[in-house]
Design a protein around this motif. Structure first.
Motif, mmCIF file in Angstrom:
data_model
loop_
_atom_site.group_PDB
_atom_site.id
_atom_site.type_symbol
_atom_site.label_atom_id
_atom_site.label_comp_id
_atom_site.label_asym_id
_atom_site.label_seq_id
_atom_site.Cartn_x
_atom_site.Cartn_y
_atom_site.Cartn_z
ATOM 1 N N ILE A 19 0.878 -1.170 0.000
ATOM 2 C CA ILE A 19 0.000 0.000 0.000
ATOM 3 C C ILE A 19 0.915 1.219 0.000
ATOM 4 O O ILE A 19 1.701 1.411 0.933
ATOM 5 N N ILE A 20 0.852 2.008 -1.084
ATOM 6 C CA ILE A 20 1.745 3.167 -1.202
ATOM 7 C C ILE A 20 0.926 4.400 -1.572
ATOM 8 O O ILE A 20 0.278 4.437 -2.614
ATOM 9 N N GLU A 21 0.972 5.405 -0.718
ATOM 10 C CA GLU A 21 0.264 6.654 -0.992
ATOM 11 C C GLU A 21 1.207 7.738 -1.505
ATOM 12 O O GLU A 21 0.788 8.689 -2.155
ATOM 13 N N ASN A 22 2.500 7.583 -1.232
ATOM 14 C CA ASN A 22 3.493 8.537 -1.721
ATOM 15 C C ASN A 22 3.682 8.339 -3.211
ATOM 16 O O ASN A 22 3.903 7.216 -3.675
ATOM 17 N N ASP A 23 3.638 9.417 -3.989
ATOM 18 C CA ASP A 23 3.760 9.260 -5.437
ATOM 19 C C ASP A 23 5.203 9.072 -5.897
ATOM 20 O O ASP A 23 5.453 8.841 -7.073
ATOM 21 N N GLU A 24 6.163 9.154 -4.974
ATOM 22 C CA GLU A 24 7.551 8.810 -5.308
ATOM 23 C C GLU A 24 7.727 7.307 -5.100
ATOM 24 O O GLU A 24 8.420 6.851 -4.192
ATOM 25 N N VAL A 25 7.118 6.528 -5.958
ATOM 26 C CA VAL A 25 6.976 5.089 -5.727
ATOM 27 C C VAL A 25 8.258 4.298 -5.967
ATOM 28 O O VAL A 25 8.428 3.214 -5.413
ATOM 29 N N SER A 26 9.177 4.809 -6.797
ATOM 30 C CA SER A 26 10.333 4.017 -7.203
ATOM 31 C C SER A 26 11.209 3.601 -6.031
ATOM 32 O O SER A 26 11.859 2.559 -6.068
ATOM 33 N N GLN A 27 11.230 4.394 -4.964
ATOM 34 C CA GLN A 27 12.088 4.087 -3.821
ATOM 35 C C GLN A 27 11.530 2.946 -2.974
ATOM 36 O O GLN A 27 12.244 2.383 -2.135
ATOM 37 N N PHE A 28 10.268 2.552 -3.218
ATOM 38 C CA PHE A 28 9.655 1.509 -2.406
ATOM 39 C C PHE A 28 9.588 0.153 -3.116
ATOM 40 O O PHE A 28 9.312 -0.855 -2.478
ATOM 41 N N LEU A 29 9.815 0.130 -4.420
ATOM 42 C CA LEU A 29 9.515 -1.067 -5.203
ATOM 43 C C LEU A 29 10.742 -1.676 -5.870
ATOM 44 O O LEU A 29 11.701 -0.989 -6.200
ATOM 45 N N HIS A 30 10.680 -3.005 -6.060
ATOM 46 C CA HIS A 30 11.743 -3.741 -6.738
ATOM 47 C C HIS A 30 11.278 -4.304 -8.081
ATOM 48 O O HIS A 30 12.084 -4.756 -8.877
ATOM 49 N N GLY A 31 9.973 -4.297 -8.328
ATOM 50 C CA GLY A 31 9.411 -4.907 -9.538
ATOM 51 C C GLY A 31 8.618 -6.148 -9.208
ATOM 52 O O GLY A 31 8.824 -6.790 -8.177
ATOM 53 N N ASN A 32 7.654 -6.472 -10.079
ATOM 54 C CA ASN A 32 6.788 -7.647 -9.904
ATOM 55 C C ASN A 32 5.965 -7.577 -8.621
ATOM 56 O O ASN A 32 5.781 -8.562 -7.916
ATOM 57 N N GLU A 33 5.454 -6.374 -8.322
ATOM 58 C CA GLU A 33 4.614 -6.201 -7.138
ATOM 59 C C GLU A 33 3.252 -5.641 -7.541
ATOM 60 O O GLU A 33 3.095 -5.052 -8.609
ATOM 61 N N VAL A 34 2.270 -5.846 -6.659
ATOM 62 C CA VAL A 34 0.961 -5.213 -6.793
ATOM 63 C C VAL A 34 0.930 -4.014 -5.848
ATOM 64 O O VAL A 34 1.349 -4.125 -4.691
ATOM 65 N N VAL A 35 0.468 -2.891 -6.360
ATOM 66 C CA VAL A 35 0.421 -1.668 -5.551
ATOM 67 C C VAL A 35 -1.022 -1.223 -5.368
ATOM 68 O O VAL A 35 -1.787 -1.119 -6.340
ATOM 69 N N PHE A 36 -1.377 -0.981 -4.103
ATOM 70 C CA PHE A 36 -2.684 -0.426 -3.743
ATOM 71 C C PHE A 36 -2.515 1.037 -3.344
ATOM 72 O O PHE A 36 -1.518 1.406 -2.720
ATOM 73 N N THR A 37 -3.497 1.859 -3.685
ATOM 74 C CA THR A 37 -3.501 3.246 -3.227
ATOM 75 C C THR A 37 -4.932 3.752 -3.145
ATOM 76 O O THR A 37 -5.808 3.305 -3.896
ATOM 77 N N SER A 38 -5.152 4.677 -2.215
ATOM 78 C CA SER A 38 -6.457 5.356 -2.137
ATOM 79 C C SER A 38 -6.361 6.733 -2.798
ATOM 80 O O SER A 38 -7.369 7.388 -3.031
ATOM 81 N N GLY A 39 -5.104 7.169 -3.097
ATOM 82 C CA GLY A 39 -4.909 8.461 -3.749
ATOM 83 C C GLY A 39 -5.064 9.634 -2.813
ATOM 84 O O GLY A 39 -5.647 10.657 -3.193
ATOM 85 N N ILE A 40 -4.520 9.512 -1.619
ATOM 86 C CA ILE A 40 -4.611 10.612 -0.659
ATOM 87 C C ILE A 40 -4.022 11.900 -1.235
ATOM 88 O O ILE A 40 -4.517 13.008 -0.977
ATOM 89 N N LEU A 41 -2.974 11.753 -2.056
ATOM 90 C CA LEU A 41 -2.325 12.930 -2.644
ATOM 91 C C LEU A 41 -2.912 13.302 -4.002
ATOM 92 O O LEU A 41 -2.364 14.160 -4.705
ATOM 93 N N ASN A 42 -4.007 12.693 -4.366
ATOM 94 C CA ASN A 42 -4.634 12.926 -5.667
ATOM 95 C C ASN A 42 -5.323 14.288 -5.678
ATOM 96 O O ASN A 42 -6.485 14.420 -5.310
ATOM 97 N N ASN A 43 -4.575 15.318 -6.111
ATOM 98 C CA ASN A 43 -5.102 16.683 -6.032
ATOM 99 C C ASN A 43 -5.207 17.384 -7.378
ATOM 100 O O ASN A 43 -5.435 18.583 -7.439
ATOM 101 N N ASN A 44 -4.986 16.623 -8.504
ATOM 102 C CA ASN A 44 -5.178 17.230 -9.815
ATOM 103 C C ASN A 44 -5.536 16.146 -10.823
ATOM 104 O O ASN A 44 -5.412 14.945 -10.549
ATOM 105 N N ASP A 45 -5.965 16.578 -12.007
ATOM 106 C CA ASP A 45 -6.491 15.650 -13.008
ATOM 107 C C ASP A 45 -5.443 14.666 -13.529
ATOM 108 O O ASP A 45 -5.779 13.573 -13.991
ATOM 109 N N ASN A 46 -4.155 15.046 -13.474
ATOM 110 C CA ASN A 46 -3.105 14.202 -14.037
ATOM 111 C C ASN A 46 -2.380 13.340 -13.001
ATOM 112 O O ASN A 46 -1.502 12.554 -13.355
ATOM 113 N N TRP A 47 -2.745 13.486 -11.732
ATOM 114 C CA TRP A 47 -1.986 12.806 -10.673
ATOM 115 C C TRP A 47 -2.013 11.289 -10.859
ATOM 116 O O TRP A 47 -0.966 10.623 -10.811
#
Length: 384
Positions: A36-64
């Motif tokens: 579960i990742i809410e931070n949009d700087e996702v690359s620092q948390f992932l190694h590949g071949n994972e499923v990511v869940f988010t609620s979009g807490i930081l979702n504050n614009n149309d392109n986020w």
């Protein structure tokens, strides 16, 4: 070993009220873990071949959400799950289109479905899947290497869906990464890459490591499926970074004879390495198969020493290259004129070299039967 997105979320609609909106072609993506990742700087948390869940807490614009999906794709995310609620009320069409274009499955779950409950269940299922895969790999290795009671081992395989009369094809892969010498990392990368291709064709698949090689076991794949697997593997592989040699066994029924079939894959792989080829199929080894099935290996060794061995010893002691010269002569169908042309020498010189070879070995390269003797000597050399 990993579980595919499709298998992991096959009953997600019932269990979690999930909806698949995009990326259906990526359902064979493999999953190693879930976050579960809410931070949009996702690359620092992932190694590949994972499923990511988010609620979009930081979702504050149309392109986020679109930028978030692009970042997930760039680090090899297997699937993307969005919790629809107060932070993300819906999925924009451009996000759906993007996930479709990169084959990254995009799911939604309602706000009432708690992400922590879903991820806990998924983690448990991933771990159980890994335990099952490890048990299957251990059992097939015990069958191959004759460890334990065969009937008991076969019964264990059948409980997992691998029947005693199934067809088994072994693929042995020797590899070398020019930039990264970490064997564990490289082995994992090849296993994941191979499994993704294999499971897109058929579900019954096993892999394990053996003597720094990756061994794949394709179960109940047709000959066409095996060719499809190998061709897809090579088509998308990075040849500049990796040196790969692949050996393919026969595709045989009956789990009881797979110890011999396993060795055929290793033999074909070793022949690929010796010949500098990417792939060798045991079925196409031709005369090598006859020699490999000789029960008295000492006879082969003596045959080699009596022919090519004598010549190699002379070359070593006298700093000559008669062995290479003889090989070129045989490869050019015994044509003295062709050899003279390719070596930029006079035909009389060719004839003199052949006479010297006869004197050293006792066999005349001009004689058809003794020419065959030299051919066999070179074939045996490849096996020793």
């Amino acid at each position: 070993m990993s579980v595919t997105v499709g298998k992991l979320f096959g009953n997600g609609a019932v269990l979690y009220q999930m909806k698949l909106l995009a990326g259906q072609k990526g359902l064979n993506n493999l999953v190693e873990w879930v976050h579960i990742i809410e931070n949009d700087e996702v690359s620092q948390f992932l190694h590949g071949n994972e499923v990511v869940f988010t609620s979009g807490i930081l979702n504050n614009n149309d392109n986020w959400l679109l930028e978030y999906a692009k970042k997930l794709c760039s680090v090899g995310t297997s699937a993307f799950v969005v919790n629809i609620g107060p932070y993300t009320k819906g999925i924009p069409q451009k996000v759906i289109e993007y996930c479709d274009s990169v084959n990254m499955p995009l799911y939604t779950i309602p706000w009432e479905t708690r992400m922590v409950d879903v991820t806990r269940d998924i983690c448990y299922r991933i771990m159980k899947s890994e335990e099952t895969e490890a048990s299957i790999a251990s059992t097939i290795k015990n069958i191959i290497f004759k460890v334990g009671d065969l009937d008991t081992l076969i019964s264990q395989m059948e409980r997992y869906g691998y029947l005693r009369d199934s067809r088994f094809c072994f693929i042995a892969i020797a590899f070398e990464n020019s930039q990264n010498k970490d064997k564990e990392y490289n082995m994992k990368k090849i296993k994941m890459y191979s499994e993704k291709i294999a499971r897109s064709i058929h579900q019954l698949y096993i892999s394990f490591a053996y003597n720094d090689c990756c061994i794949l076991v394709l179960v109940d794949y047709s000959d066409y499926d095996i060719d499809n697997f190998v061709n897809t593997f090579l088509k998308n592989w990075d040849d500049d970074l990796w040196k790969i040699h692949i050996g393919i066994s026969e595709n045989l029924n009956d789990i009881r004879v797979q110890d011999e079939n396993f060795n055929k894959a290793l033999t074909a792989m070793k022949m690929a390495k010796k010949k500098g080829k990417k792939v060798r199929d045991y079925k196409k080894l031709d005369i090598y198969k006859l020699l490999l099935n000789s029960k008295d290996k000492q006879v082969l060794k003596e045959y080699y020493e009596d022919t090519i061995g004598k010549l190699e010893k002379y070359d070593e002691e006298n700093n000559t290259d008669l062995t290479d010269f003889l090989y070129m002569y045989l490869k050019n169908n015994g044509s003295q004129s062709l050899v003279a042309e390719k070596q930029y020498i006079h035909r009389n010189t060719v004839n003199n070299q052949l006479k010297k070879i006869e004197k050293i070995t006792g066999y005349n390269p001009l004689d058809l039967e003794e020419k065959l003797r030299f051919y066999l000597g070179f074939y045996i050399k490849d096996l020793l």
